[in-house]
Write a protein that holds these residues in place. Structure first.
Motif, PDB file in Angstrom:
ATOM      1  N   PRO A 206     -17.022   7.695  67.552  1.00  0.00           N
ATOM      2  CA  PRO A 206     -17.086   8.954  68.031  1.00  0.00           C
ATOM      3  C   PRO A 206     -16.235   9.109  69.027  1.00  0.00           C
ATOM      4  N   ARG A 207     -16.340   8.194  70.253  1.00  0.00           N
ATOM      5  CA  ARG A 207     -15.560   8.114  71.527  1.00  0.00           C
ATOM      6  C   ARG A 207     -14.175   8.119  71.516  1.00  0.00           C
TER       7      ARG A 207
ATOM      8  N   ILE B 146     -13.042  11.808  70.034  1.00  0.00           N
ATOM      9  CA  ILE B 146     -13.340  12.663  71.138  1.00  0.00           C
ATOM     10  C   ILE B 146     -11.967  12.594  72.204  1.00  0.00           C
ATOM     11  N   ALA B 147     -11.553  11.357  72.251  1.00  0.00           N
ATOM     12  CA  ALA B 147     -10.458  11.097  73.140  1.00  0.00           C
ATOM     13  C   ALA B 147      -9.018  11.608  72.464  1.00  0.00           C
TER      14      ALA B 147
ATOM     15  N   TYR C 239     -10.504  15.895  74.455  1.00  0.00           N
ATOM     16  CA  TYR C 239     -11.585  16.285  75.167  1.00  0.00           C
ATOM     17  C   TYR C 239     -11.877  15.225  76.365  1.00  0.00           C
TER      18      TYR C 239
ATOM     19  N   GLY D 132     -14.831  14.191  77.346  1.00  0.00           N
ATOM     20  CA  GLY D 132     -16.097  13.740  77.051  1.00  0.00           C
ATOM     21  C   GLY D 132     -17.146  13.738  77.918  1.00  0.00           C
ATOM     22  N   GLY D 133     -18.179  13.931  77.189  1.00  0.00           N
ATOM     23  CA  GLY D 133     -19.741  14.319  78.003  1.00  0.00           C
ATOM     24  C   GLY D 133     -20.690  13.911  77.128  1.00  0.00           C
ATOM     25  N   ASP D 134     -21.309  14.557  76.596  1.00  0.00           N
ATOM     26  CA  ASP D 134     -22.309  14.618  75.659  1.00  0.00           C
ATOM     27  C   ASP D 134     -21.657  14.358  74.197  1.00  0.00           C
ATOM     28  N   ALA D 135     -21.788  13.228  73.678  1.00  0.00           N
ATOM     29  CA  ALA D 135     -20.982  13.009  72.600  1.00  0.00           C
ATOM     30  C   ALA D 135     -21.452  13.969  71.255  1.00  0.00           C
TER      31      ALA D 135
ATOM     32  N   ASP E 152     -19.977  17.151  71.815  1.00  0.00           N
ATOM     33  CA  ASP E 152     -18.079  17.132  71.597  1.00  0.00           C
ATOM     34  C   ASP E 152     -18.119  16.970  70.309  1.00  0.00           C
TER      35      ASP E 152
END
Length: 398
Positions: A269-270, A273-274, A278, A280-283, A286
């Protein structure tokens, strides 16, 4: 079709077989239908159904007229005859559920604050959550078969101890089965989360068609639950299903193992998101945003999720080339968030991948259990262990 035996030594198998057939027929089955499906004699079948009724597992549910002769009595499952608790230890959210014999969730909760609990108090905290949800569900504790615990591997299957799951550092070397069993006063089964998910999906499969299958579990991590001939595949140590290091994109992100494009890191997920740009904050928020933005084909999110679907499909194809299964099920908390976009991409890519050696189409579908498939699957481990109809039940220990 599985058939029974009229030999006395296999009475337990016959009982689970008949119960399994009734459980999979919500409208009920008559003894005549059961005899036709199992091959059991009328006397054996009468004895089996009487024992099931005496134990409260089945009930008579009216009569049906089918052709000449007297009406036939339908036998149905009594869902509230037994219950099981499922616990999913997860890097993002820990979940506990109570399910009935049909696998339906009758109580659900999240176990909050476990990440702040000292290692020597973790099992006690889970036991408190188990006691609380059983009380809230309002079920007779004597009807609770036990607690199934699902967690990322690796774990010691023989001892029921979590070893060093990389996503759950606070649970390293915790003897879950013995310690939780003592604290909760209930039998405990510990299983790898992907295997639990596969068991849960099979328990919900009323058609009994989910025989040779794969379950891609997509959460904080990724893994594969397997079933062959209607039984979960656990492997020599109970840790089968590790596919995080299958290379799906040679130009993908660098993995800790040193390779590029391993499935685990490529769909983490991270990373998604990257890749979407984004901060990135609350996965979870996001990921929901990723799906919303992907509806615009010009937004970077659309390309990110398209690439994610292609990566998942390649992993499924490579794995299926080894296993040659009928069906692929996809589930888990991250999958449930992204499925609205990913489902069609994965199915299309699996069907079109030139690397596939399958000679028949592969069914690719979404889990019928849903978001809490690992927790529900953990509970179903107890139901499966007590009531699944497998030929191994006919083996006599020497």
């Amino acid at each position: 079709m599985r058939t029974g035996s009229n030999l006395p030594a296999v009475g337990e198998y016959n009982q689970t077989l008949v119960l399994d057939l009734i459980r999979r027929a919500p409208e009920g089955l008559s003894r005549v239908e059961l005899a036709a499906r199992t091959g059991l004699s009328a006397q054996t079948l009468s004895n089996v159904t009487r024992r099931l009724a005496d134990e409260g597992l089945i009930i008579e549910a009216g009569k049906v007229i089918s052709g000449p002769g007297k009406p036939r009595t339908l036998l149905k499952l009594e869902p509230r005859s037994r219950f099981a608790v499922g616990v999913h230890l997860d890097p993002v959210v820990d979940t506990v559920v109570v399910v009935d014999m049909a696998g339906e969730v009758i109580a659900h909760d999240e176990i909050s604050g476990l990440r702040e609990v000292a290692s020597d108090r973790l099992v006690e905290a889970v036991s408190v959550a188990v006691d609380a949800i059983v009380a809230r569900a309002g079920v007779d504790r004597d009807l609770v078969l036990g607690v199934g615990v699902a967690a990322p591997g690796p774990f010691d299957a023989r001892g029921g101890r979590l070893l060093d799951p990389p996503l759950l550092p606070q649970w390293h070397n915790i003897n879950v089965r013995e310690d939780l069993g003592a604290a909760a006063g209930l039998p405990v089964i510990v299983e790898k989360d992907v295997t639990a998910a596969m068991v849960g999906e099979m328990w919900f499969d009323r058609s009994d068609a989910l025989s040779d299958a794969m379950f891609l579990y997509y959460g904080a991590g990724v893994g594969m639950g397997l079933a062959v001939a209607g039984a979960p595949v656990r492997g020599r140590t109970g840790n089968a299903g590790g596919i995080a290091h299958v290379v799906v994109d040679p130009d993908g992100p660098l993995c800790l193992c040193g390779s590029r494009g391993c499935l685990g890191v490529s769909i983490e997920p991270r990373v998604l998101i990257a890749e979407a740009g984004y901060v990135g904050g609350d996965a979870r928020a996001d990921l929901d945003r990723l799906v919303r933005d992907a509806r615009d084909p010009r937004h970077p999110a659309a390309a990110v999720l398209r690439r994610t679907g292609e990566r998942i499909a390649r992993a499924l194809v490579v794995t299926n080339n080894l296993l040659d299964v009928d069906e692929v099920v996809l589930g888990g908390p991250v999958w449930e968030r992204l499925a609205g976009v990913l489902a069609d991409v994965v199915a299309e890519q699996v069907a079109a991948d030139a690397a596939s050696t399958a000679t028949l189409p592969i069914v690719v579908r979404r889990s019928v259990v849903g978001l809490d498939v690992a927790a529900v699957g953990a509970a179903c481990l107890m139901l499966d262990g007590a009531f699944a109809a497998r030929p191994a039940r006919m083996m006599i220990a020497l």
